[in-house]
Scaffold this active site. Structure first.
Site, PDB file in Angstrom:
ATOM      1  N   ARG A  92       6.272   5.507  -3.740  1.00 45.09           N
ATOM      2  CA  ARG A  92       5.774   4.446  -4.636  1.00 45.09           C
ATOM      3  C   ARG A  92       6.027   4.861  -6.087  1.00 45.09           C
ATOM      4  O   ARG A  92       5.731   5.995  -6.472  1.00 45.09           O
ATOM      5  CB  ARG A  92       4.278   4.257  -4.387  1.00 45.09           C
ATOM      6  CG  ARG A  92       3.676   3.099  -5.144  1.00 45.09           C
ATOM      7  CD  ARG A  92       2.199   2.955  -4.805  1.00 45.09           C
ATOM      8  NE  ARG A  92       1.978   2.581  -3.434  1.00 45.09           N
ATOM      9  CZ  ARG A  92       0.857   2.846  -2.745  1.00 45.09           C
ATOM     10  NH1 ARG A  92      -0.129   3.503  -3.316  1.00 45.09           N
ATOM     11  NH2 ARG A  92       0.713   2.454  -1.499  1.00 45.09           N
ATOM     12  N   ARG A 120     -11.780  10.295  -4.531  1.00 42.38           N
ATOM     13  CA  ARG A 120     -10.990   9.331  -3.745  1.00 42.38           C
ATOM     14  C   ARG A 120     -10.039   8.646  -4.713  1.00 42.38           C
ATOM     15  O   ARG A 120     -10.058   8.913  -5.917  1.00 42.38           O
ATOM     16  CB  ARG A 120     -11.980   8.324  -3.116  1.00 42.38           C
ATOM     17  CG  ARG A 120     -11.494   7.578  -1.910  1.00 42.38           C
ATOM     18  CD  ARG A 120     -11.355   8.454  -0.680  1.00 42.38           C
ATOM     19  NE  ARG A 120     -11.167   7.613   0.503  1.00 42.38           N
ATOM     20  CZ  ARG A 120     -10.026   7.012   0.818  1.00 42.38           C
ATOM     21  NH1 ARG A 120      -8.968   7.133   0.061  1.00 42.38           N
ATOM     22  NH2 ARG A 120      -9.953   6.247   1.914  1.00 42.38           N
ATOM     23  N   LYS A 121      -9.241   7.694  -4.191  1.00 43.65           N
ATOM     24  CA  LYS A 121      -8.326   6.976  -5.087  1.00 43.65           C
ATOM     25  C   LYS A 121      -9.105   6.274  -6.204  1.00 43.65           C
ATOM     26  O   LYS A 121     -10.299   5.945  -6.024  1.00 43.65           O
ATOM     27  CB  LYS A 121      -7.501   5.967  -4.307  1.00 43.65           C
ATOM     28  CG  LYS A 121      -8.293   4.919  -3.569  1.00 43.65           C
ATOM     29  CD  LYS A 121      -7.332   4.029  -2.812  1.00 43.65           C
ATOM     30  CE  LYS A 121      -7.944   3.491  -1.553  1.00 43.65           C
ATOM     31  NZ  LYS A 121      -7.002   2.768  -0.708  1.00 43.65           N
ATOM     32  N   CYS A 129      -4.782  -3.593   1.557  1.00 43.84           N
ATOM     33  CA  CYS A 129      -3.742  -3.466   0.527  1.00 43.84           C
ATOM     34  C   CYS A 129      -3.204  -4.844   0.142  1.00 43.84           C
ATOM     35  O   CYS A 129      -2.683  -5.027  -0.952  1.00 43.84           O
ATOM     36  CB  CYS A 129      -2.602  -2.584   1.022  1.00 43.84           C
ATOM     37  SG  CYS A 129      -3.160  -0.982   1.629  1.00 43.84           S
ATOM     38  N   GLY A 130      -3.311  -5.815   1.031  1.00 43.43           N
ATOM     39  CA  GLY A 130      -2.883  -7.192   0.730  1.00 43.43           C
ATOM     40  C   GLY A 130      -3.971  -8.014   0.062  1.00 43.43           C
ATOM     41  O   GLY A 130      -3.794  -9.214  -0.151  1.00 43.43           O
ATOM     42  N   GLY A 175      -2.517  -5.835   7.419  1.00 42.76           N
ATOM     43  CA  GLY A 175      -2.253  -5.414   8.792  1.00 42.76           C
ATOM     44  C   GLY A 175      -3.370  -4.571   9.396  1.00 42.76           C
ATOM     45  O   GLY A 175      -3.271  -4.107  10.531  1.00 42.76           O
TER      46      GLY A 175
HETATM   47 FE1  SF4 Z   1      -1.225  -0.392   5.989  1.00 42.75          FE
HETATM   48 FE2  SF4 Z   1      -2.700  -1.130   3.888  1.00 42.75          FE
HETATM   49 FE3  SF4 Z   1      -1.555  -2.971   5.396  1.00 42.75          FE
HETATM   50 FE4  SF4 Z   1      -3.571  -1.532   6.386  1.00 42.75          FE
HETATM   51  S1  SF4 Z   1      -3.688  -3.005   4.703  1.00 42.75           S
HETATM   52  S2  SF4 Z   1      -1.659  -2.077   7.417  1.00 42.75           S
HETATM   53  S3  SF4 Z   1      -3.211   0.441   5.369  1.00 42.75           S
HETATM   54  S4  SF4 Z   1      -0.471  -1.446   4.179  1.00 42.75           S
END
Ligand code: SF4
Length: 514
Positions: free
Chosen positions: A72, A181-182, A442-443, A437
């Site tokens: 990244r 953490r992040k 992350c989305g 997912g």
């Molecule tokens: Fe991977 Fe983040 Fe998507 Fe989960 S939300 S599948 S950790 S990219």
């Protein structure tokens, strides 16, 4: 074991990874990658070191045994120049099978990278002022912001120098490379909150205050936001910060997190848990021990939320110049398209390209008399400034294609869903659909009009991919996460179910209702 950190001599409060981080700072891994692992190959990397690779901005790609990595690149406030864009494109073509993803934090991701490639990638990026370092890991990540900084008619102050100074202060600074953490920061002075202030650990948003008899432009400060599977909206501190004080306050908040943040359980270590337990008043009391006295809050200047969308042609604050926002479907583009964007940025603008947290890009400084020709460029057929209602507002995480935590595929699936909806439904306003997912978000599914979270469901045919559906998220005002509907929908029914939900909304919405 180092002992100069307040928590270091309290091992019962530390999880096993914290103990490892005390033995070795995550930043040490960069030299090890360059001088050891890239020379000896994937097989030479001890298993426990992979967790530290994140400090170099490097993750193991799925499946781990194949020895590929995702990396990244930080893009502070999403601002790139055409030289940087060409280097990013070239490296992707050479080492990353020509694939480029734009992320929900304005960063850029490669896949298919070998450990042997990393020193050359680090070096060539650094030559143009770009870094992968600390793009991941328990440290300050890419600083997001207003991608229109400096050209935005709706900003109070140009935040580019502030973000640059803050980035310089935090990046590769061992005072901040071992956080619990992040840690995600945003700085924006746009009145339309393009940096999603409420979902960051620390945010600065535009404000005004009378100081010494003068109306003064500055910022309000929010702390403790974050998504993942336990989402929190950030809370405002009773603080007014002048532009030249942003770095000091950000450093202070980072030190509070470093010194007081929870380190016992990783799933409770983000700053949001500390803020939720302390409340904003107590947090501010402790923060003042680090930064001293500051004026209290002034007048909030956030007037709305543009959701991070800039598509179309819009006037800049510089008369006669325009920015042109382009859609990258699902944030996935290529080395060839990135080279094409660099050419367009040079030919029609000032060579600047901006990335948005909606996984899109913006060309800037296009004179009025060049706009028509730019809009005829073949590259703008796919990267459209006037995208379709659903495809143009779809956001996706990486998903099972490359991510080890994923339960479902995301980008390809959401593409099919939005193509179906664009064929089936005519609507006079965009609907933002986000997909994850797995629960990690992350989305950013919780802030979407419609959020999809991937998981599994038991059926007569066995375990299959299935999604929870949530509706009505936004970041107007204080913000509100979307509401999860009951049950899960197996993959093949998601598109038809969404069609019914959207048609219901179209039928039943009241005047002005979103
Ligand atoms: Fe991977 Fe983040 Fe998507 Fe989960 S939300 S599948 S950790 S990219």
């Amino acid at each position: 074991m180092k002992n100069h950190w307040p928590w270091a001599n309290n091992p019962e409060q530390l999880n096993p990874f914290e103990l490892q981080k005390l033995e070795q700072d995550g930043l040490d891994i960069i030299d090890e990658i360059i001088h050891i692992y890239s020379k000896k190959g994937f097989e030479s990397i001890p298993e426990e070191k992979f967790a530290l690779f994140k400090w170099a901005g490097v993750y193991q790609q799925r499946p781990k045994k194949d020895g590929y990595f995702m990396i990244r690149i930080r893009v502070p406030s999403g601002i790139l120049n055409s030289r940087q864009v060409r280097v990013v494109a070239g490296l992707s073509r050479e080492y990353g099978r020509g694939l480029i993803d734009v992320t929900t934090r304005q960063a850029i991701q490669y896949h298919w990278i070998r450990v042997e490639n990393l020193p050359d990638i680090f070096r060539r990026l650094e030559e143009v002022g770009l870094y992968t370092f600390e793009a991941c890991g328990d440290c300050p990540r890419n600083i997001t912001g207003n991608p229109l900084a400096g050209i935005d008619p709706h900003e109070l102050v140009d935040t580019r120098p502030i973000v640059a100074k803050l980035n310089e202060k935090l990046l590769l600074n061992r005072e901040f490379s071992n956080l619990p953490r992040k840690y995600k920061i945003s700085v924006s002075s746009s009145v339309y909150n393009p940096a999603h202030a409420q979902i960051n650990d620390l945010s600065f948003t535009p404000a005004l205050k009378m100081l010494d008899g003068k109306e003064t432009v500055g910022f309000h400060v929010w702390v403790g936001g974050g998504l993942s599977n336990r989402p929190h909206l950030a809370q405002q501190l009773d603080l007014f910060v002048r532009p030249e004080q942003v770095v000091d306050v950000a450093v202070g908040v980072t030190k509070v997190f470093r010194d007081y943040g929870y380190r016992k359980k990783r799933h409770k270590a983000r700053l949001k848990f500390l803020v939720a337990d302390w409340g904003p008043e107590h947090f501010l009391e402790i923060l003042k021990e680090y930064i001293g006295e500051y004026p209290s809050r002034g007048e909030d200047k956030i007037a709305g939320w543009n959701a991070g969308y800039f598509t179309g042609v819009h006037p800049q604050k510089q008369p006669g110049l325009n920015y042109v926002g382009l859609n990258i479907p699902l944030g996935r583009t290529s080395a060839d398209e990135f080279d094409g964007l660099a050419d367009l940025a040079d030919r029609y603008g000032s060579g600047s390209l901006r990335t948005a947290n909606t996984q899109n890009v913006i060309l800037t400084d296009v004179p009025d008399d060049k706009v028509e020709d730019l809009l005829k460029e073949p590259l703008l057929k796919r990267l459209s400034p006037f995208p379709k209602t659903f495809e143009g507002y779809a956001v996706s995480c990486t998903g099972i294609e490359f991510c080890n935590l994923a339960l479902t595929e995301t980008k390809g699936f959401l593409k099919e869903v939005v193509n179906f909806l664009d064929q089936e439904i005519r609507l006079d306003e965009p609907i933002r659909i986000h997909i994850n997912g797995c629960p990690n978000s992350c989305g950013q599914q919780q802030i979407a009009d419609i959020g999809l979270m991937g998981g599994k469901a038991k059926t007569a045919q066995g375990m299959v991919e299935a999604y929870t559906i949530s509706v009505g998220g936004h970041l107007y005002g204080q913000g509100k996460f979307n509401t999860q509907l009951k049950g899960r929908v197996t993959k093949e029914y998601v598109a038809p179910v969404l069609k019914e939900i959207i048609l219901f909304y179209k039928r039943e919405r009241k005047e002005g209702e979103k």
